[in-house]
Design a protein around this motif. Sequence first.
Motif, short mmCIF file in Angstrom:
data_model
loop_
_atom_site.label_atom_id
_atom_site.label_comp_id
_atom_site.label_asym_id
_atom_site.label_seq_id
_atom_site.Cartn_x
_atom_site.Cartn_y
_atom_site.Cartn_z
N GLU A 19 0.86 -1.09 -0.02
CA GLU A 19 0.21 0.03 0.00
C GLU A 19 0.95 1.08 0.02
O GLU A 19 1.94 1.44 0.82
CB GLU A 19 -0.83 -0.03 1.40
CG GLU A 19 -1.54 -1.17 1.61
CD GLU A 19 -2.43 -1.20 2.75
OE1 GLU A 19 -2.52 -0.18 3.37
OE2 GLU A 19 -2.48 -2.24 3.36
N VAL A 20 0.47 2.22 -0.91
CA VAL A 20 1.47 3.37 -0.90
C VAL A 20 0.50 4.57 -0.43
O VAL A 20 -0.58 4.79 -1.17
CB VAL A 20 2.06 3.56 -2.24
CG1 VAL A 20 2.76 4.78 -2.43
CG2 VAL A 20 3.16 2.60 -2.85
N CYS A 22 0.85 8.65 -0.60
CA CYS A 22 1.68 9.70 -1.32
C CYS A 22 1.23 11.01 -1.30
O CYS A 22 -0.15 11.14 -1.31
CB CYS A 22 2.30 9.37 -2.62
SG CYS A 22 0.76 8.99 -3.93
N LYS A 29 0.36 12.51 4.91
CA LYS A 29 0.77 10.95 4.58
C LYS A 29 1.19 10.34 5.85
O LYS A 29 0.94 9.29 6.14
CB LYS A 29 2.12 11.11 3.60
CG LYS A 29 1.97 11.70 2.38
CD LYS A 29 3.14 11.73 1.56
CE LYS A 29 4.26 12.63 2.26
NZ LYS A 29 4.04 13.91 2.37
N ASP A 124 5.42 12.02 -3.56
CA ASP A 124 5.55 11.32 -4.66
C ASP A 124 6.29 12.25 -5.81
O ASP A 124 6.89 11.93 -6.83
CB ASP A 124 4.35 11.14 -5.39
CG ASP A 124 3.23 12.37 -5.26
OD1 ASP A 124 3.47 13.35 -4.83
OD2 ASP A 124 2.14 12.27 -5.77
N MET A 135 9.86 6.18 -5.47
CA MET A 135 8.15 6.09 -5.31
C MET A 135 7.39 5.92 -6.54
O MET A 135 6.32 5.14 -6.50
CB MET A 135 7.73 7.65 -4.73
CG MET A 135 7.93 8.09 -3.50
SD MET A 135 7.38 6.98 -2.29
CE MET A 135 5.75 7.53 -2.47
N MET A 139 4.58 2.81 -6.55
CA MET A 139 3.21 2.92 -6.94
C MET A 139 2.75 1.94 -8.15
O MET A 139 1.79 1.39 -7.98
CB MET A 139 2.84 4.68 -7.24
CG MET A 139 2.98 5.46 -6.12
SD MET A 139 2.48 7.23 -6.75
CE MET A 139 3.87 7.58 -7.59
N ALA A 142 2.11 -1.46 -6.51
CA ALA A 142 1.12 -1.48 -5.15
C ALA A 142 -0.25 -2.07 -5.48
O ALA A 142 -0.70 -1.56 -6.81
CB ALA A 142 1.25 0.01 -4.57
N SER A 144 -2.58 -0.85 -4.07
CA SER A 144 -3.36 0.28 -3.56
C SER A 144 -2.49 1.45 -3.44
O SER A 144 -1.43 1.30 -2.86
CB SER A 144 -4.34 0.13 -2.46
OG SER A 144 -3.62 0.19 -1.36
N VAL A 145 -2.98 2.58 -4.00
CA VAL A 145 -2.16 3.76 -3.90
C VAL A 145 -3.26 4.86 -3.29
O VAL A 145 -4.32 5.12 -4.01
CB VAL A 145 -1.55 4.30 -5.21
CG1 VAL A 145 -1.07 5.73 -5.00
CG2 VAL A 145 -0.59 3.28 -5.80
N THR A 146 -2.80 5.64 -2.39
CA THR A 146 -3.78 6.65 -1.82
C THR A 146 -3.03 7.93 -1.88
O THR A 146 -1.82 8.17 -1.52
CB THR A 146 -3.97 6.41 -0.21
OG1 THR A 146 -4.78 5.03 -0.18
CG2 THR A 146 -5.08 7.59 0.36
N LYS A 147 -3.47 8.85 -2.86
CA LYS A 147 -3.04 10.31 -2.94
C LYS A 147 -3.44 11.22 -1.84
O LYS A 147 -4.84 11.39 -2.32
CB LYS A 147 -2.83 10.59 -4.27
CG LYS A 147 -2.13 11.96 -4.45
CD LYS A 147 -1.32 12.00 -5.79
CE LYS A 147 -0.84 13.40 -6.06
NZ LYS A 147 0.03 13.55 -6.97
#
Length: 191
Positions: A19-20, A22, A29, A124, A135, A139, A142, A144-147
């Motif tokens: 899980e990222v 960014c 974060k 990021d 990074m 991503m 991953a 999942s990526v949460t920005k």
Amino acid sequence: MLFNEEVFKRRSELGGSIEVICGSMFSGKTEELIRRLRRAQIARLNVEIFKPKTDTRYHETEVVSHNHVSIPSTPVDSSSAILLLGGHVQVVGIDEAQFFDDELPYVCSTLANKGVRVIIAGLDMDFQGRPFGPMPALMAIAESVTKVHAVCVKCGNEALYSYRLVPSEAKILLGEMESYEPRCRHCFGLE
């Protein structure tokens, strides 16, 4: 401890994950990373948190958010140390991932392939708006990526850039509000 062994066996059978989290500076974060790690601790999972040894802004051995929320961590010199120290746990947290070497994606994949849940937080983009360190590769691999976004200090819109206030061309310049401010795309490009 039987519960933890059963959970670890089940997670190993299901496979790990990456899980990222960014975004720009001041976007939350680290707070989100700490929130997820505390939930894993509440679930009685074995958790280990790592940060770069060079990041001593708030504390030498704790991950600390800008709002002073903290969690104990292990400072390491390289991503290979994470593989050595984090291979026996169920959840690995990594803060300031952009400061690690290019082996970090390999390390995270290796851990995830062993059934470990890996949660990563990092910038990021650098102060020039370019992809930062490992990074982009993290991503890409991953699940999942949460920005997350900060608030632009110039106009109040969502900020995705970290604008550097001090004159320096160094790629890495540790700092806080005296050195950086969050800006939206429009306000970032104005100066």
